[in-house]
Scaffold this motif. Sequence first.
Motif, PDB file in Angstrom:
ATOM      1  N   ALA A 215     -13.368  92.816 -73.707  1.00  0.00           N
ATOM      2  CA  ALA A 215     -12.196  92.469 -72.915  1.00  0.00           C
ATOM      3  C   ALA A 215     -12.492  91.305 -71.985  1.00  0.00           C
ATOM      4  O   ALA A 215     -11.663  90.389 -71.829  1.00  0.00           O
ATOM      5  CB  ALA A 215     -11.741  93.694 -72.102  1.00  0.00           C
ATOM      6  N   MET A 216     -13.678  91.295 -71.381  1.00  0.00           N
ATOM      7  CA  MET A 216     -14.053  90.177 -70.513  1.00  0.00           C
ATOM      8  C   MET A 216     -14.179  88.900 -71.306  1.00  0.00           C
ATOM      9  O   MET A 216     -13.736  87.831 -70.856  1.00  0.00           O
ATOM     10  CB  MET A 216     -15.373  90.494 -69.784  1.00  0.00           C
ATOM     11  CG  MET A 216     -15.217  91.567 -68.748  1.00  0.00           C
ATOM     12  SD  MET A 216     -16.689  92.021 -67.784  1.00  0.00           S
ATOM     13  CE  MET A 216     -18.004  91.135 -68.451  1.00  0.00           C
TER      14      MET A 216
ATOM     15  N   VAL B 166     -12.621  88.091 -74.111  1.00  0.00           N
ATOM     16  CA  VAL B 166     -11.292  87.655 -74.531  1.00  0.00           C
ATOM     17  C   VAL B 166     -10.551  87.007 -73.370  1.00  0.00           C
ATOM     18  O   VAL B 166      -9.935  85.962 -73.527  1.00  0.00           O
ATOM     19  CB  VAL B 166     -10.492  88.853 -75.106  1.00  0.00           C
ATOM     20  CG1 VAL B 166      -9.018  88.523 -75.236  1.00  0.00           C
ATOM     21  CG2 VAL B 166     -11.061  89.256 -76.459  1.00  0.00           C
ATOM     22  N   THR B 167     -10.626  87.591 -72.181  1.00  0.00           N
ATOM     23  CA  THR B 167      -9.895  87.032 -71.048  1.00  0.00           C
ATOM     24  C   THR B 167     -10.547  85.746 -70.548  1.00  0.00           C
ATOM     25  O   THR B 167      -9.839  84.816 -70.148  1.00  0.00           O
ATOM     26  CB  THR B 167      -9.787  88.047 -69.900  1.00  0.00           C
ATOM     27  OG1 THR B 167     -11.099  88.481 -69.543  1.00  0.00           O
ATOM     28  CG2 THR B 167      -8.945  89.225 -70.321  1.00  0.00           C
ATOM     29  N   GLN B 168     -11.854  85.662 -70.574  1.00  0.00           N
ATOM     30  CA  GLN B 168     -12.528  84.441 -70.100  1.00  0.00           C
ATOM     31  C   GLN B 168     -12.316  83.261 -71.031  1.00  0.00           C
ATOM     32  O   GLN B 168     -12.255  82.128 -70.585  1.00  0.00           O
ATOM     33  CB  GLN B 168     -14.022  84.692 -69.947  1.00  0.00           C
ATOM     34  CG  GLN B 168     -14.378  85.609 -68.791  1.00  0.00           C
ATOM     35  CD  GLN B 168     -14.053  84.999 -67.450  1.00  0.00           C
ATOM     36  OE1 GLN B 168     -14.242  83.817 -67.243  1.00  0.00           O
ATOM     37  NE2 GLN B 168     -13.531  85.811 -66.549  1.00  0.00           N
ATOM     38  N   THR B 169     -12.194  83.520 -72.320  1.00  0.00           N
ATOM     39  CA  THR B 169     -11.987  82.424 -73.269  1.00  0.00           C
ATOM     40  C   THR B 169     -10.517  82.056 -73.412  1.00  0.00           C
ATOM     41  O   THR B 169     -10.197  81.092 -74.090  1.00  0.00           O
ATOM     42  CB  THR B 169     -12.556  82.774 -74.655  1.00  0.00           C
ATOM     43  OG1 THR B 169     -11.945  83.983 -75.105  1.00  0.00           O
ATOM     44  CG2 THR B 169     -14.062  82.935 -74.598  1.00  0.00           C
ATOM     45  N   GLY B 170      -9.626  82.805 -72.766  1.00  0.00           N
ATOM     46  CA  GLY B 170      -8.211  82.496 -72.794  1.00  0.00           C
ATOM     47  C   GLY B 170      -7.520  82.870 -74.082  1.00  0.00           C
ATOM     48  O   GLY B 170      -6.484  82.295 -74.428  1.00  0.00           O
TER      49      GLY B 170
ATOM     50  N   MET C 114      -6.105  85.641 -74.613  1.00  0.00           N
ATOM     51  CA  MET C 114      -5.009  86.561 -74.330  1.00  0.00           C
ATOM     52  C   MET C 114      -4.326  86.204 -73.049  1.00  0.00           C
ATOM     53  O   MET C 114      -4.869  85.727 -72.125  1.00  0.00           O
ATOM     54  CB  MET C 114      -5.557  87.985 -74.230  1.00  0.00           C
ATOM     55  CG  MET C 114      -4.542  89.040 -74.250  1.00  0.00           C
ATOM     56  SD  MET C 114      -5.392  90.601 -74.520  1.00  0.00           S
ATOM     57  CE  MET C 114      -4.031  91.607 -74.874  1.00  0.00           C
TER      58      MET C 114
END
Length: 51
Positions: free
Chosen positions: A42-43, A45-49, A51
Amino acid sequence: MTASSVASQAPAASRARTGGPQEDGPKILEHFMGWALVVVLAMLVTQTGLM
């Protein structure tokens, strides 16, 4: 007897294991590691943008 008839008469306990989880393993460790993997993904996915 053929090989298939001999194999069908063998008890289930004598079957070779296929590398799955053990019945008496440390379940709390597996549970924790599974959730840790979810959090890391989840981290990522959110850090790479994504989602």
